[in-house]
Design a protein around this motif. Sequence first.
Motif: not given
Length: 393
Positions: A336-338, A340-341
């Motif tokens: 997960n990564s900030l 990704d959105r």
Amino acid sequence: MIASDWRVRVLRSILANAGVLVGVVAFDWPAAALLVVFLIEAAVATLRGAVQGLFARRDPIETALDDRLPAASWSAKSGGVSIGPLPPIYPRNVPVVLGGLLAVVLFWPIAGLVVVATADTGLPLASLAVGIVGVLLGQLVAAVDYVRAARYTDDTVRSAMGRRYVAGVVVLALGGGIVLAEYGAVPAALLAGVVLAKSIVDLGEIGTETTTRDVWEDDDPEPPAADPVAVFAVDRRSLLVRAPGLAPLFLFVPPYLLLVFVVAVVGLLGGLWAGTAALTLAVGLVGVGRVVAVDVLRGHREYHVYPNRVVVYDRLLETPQCSVRRKTITDVHTENSLLDRVRPGSRTVVVSTVGTDHRLHALRRPAAFVDTVAPGGRADDREDARARDWYGE
């Protein structure tokens, strides 16, 4: 072949130096004119060597590279790509070629200042043009011989670039400038001796930096004869859209820092608007460079999953790059990564082996990859197989 090499060397030396020698002896060239010819020859020879270096087939003996060089990550690439009738171009040679060109870019302003400082009188343009044409013809003979004799099959990238030859010409040029600045006018006899010394350098240029290593062969593991259990490709479009995102930050890292210096000079001389335009252009150039670098490095990858290993295959180079044994994989998961959105493409897949994590960016069907490759997954087989680790990312 030896006789052919000798004829080429003699012809090249005559073309490159006869006009210069006549200019020194018959037209009383000042030393500054000789410096101009030598510096132009050094630049042209470097450009010729850069083009030749792209096609050099042998694996270099010296593989250490400065990670700050443009496209330094390409040095681990295997295989080459052919364009039309040309021999293959090897991406692994590009970092060394760019490093040589960067040295010329940094050197030429200094060389120009030396020439300006030593040129007390006007240069004989007509005879100087004849000497420069001779130099260009000599370089053309060397380039044609490189292709005709297929020397690219025996050269490494460093030997193809002829660094010793260029260094010899530069030493003669800068040495002459220092002597001229110290003692003033230089006798024609001394200048003629310099030209004759340069002729000897030319005679020894071809073949001075060859290596005795075997012709380069791709030693990466070939895929098994059977079809892979699954093939996972990279989402190239998403990968390339991500690439220029950090371009502004690269401007503060050597050698890109040179662009910041150029932008500052343009801003001081041309004002705010000129500086802003130069900064925009610099960021754009770095962004384009990042897109090309990432595309060659990762944009054409496929991960071929077999029961006992995973092979990284490059569709652009049509060559397997490396592989990892399934028995060494300890974990596979998505990260997960900030970002990704906001960034395109899927989440990063992390493949953990003993002591190392490998990150696969913008992979298509990441969930299916995790399900297939993870220990105990659909294609899991603990049978041993020869392979080497993936290179780090």
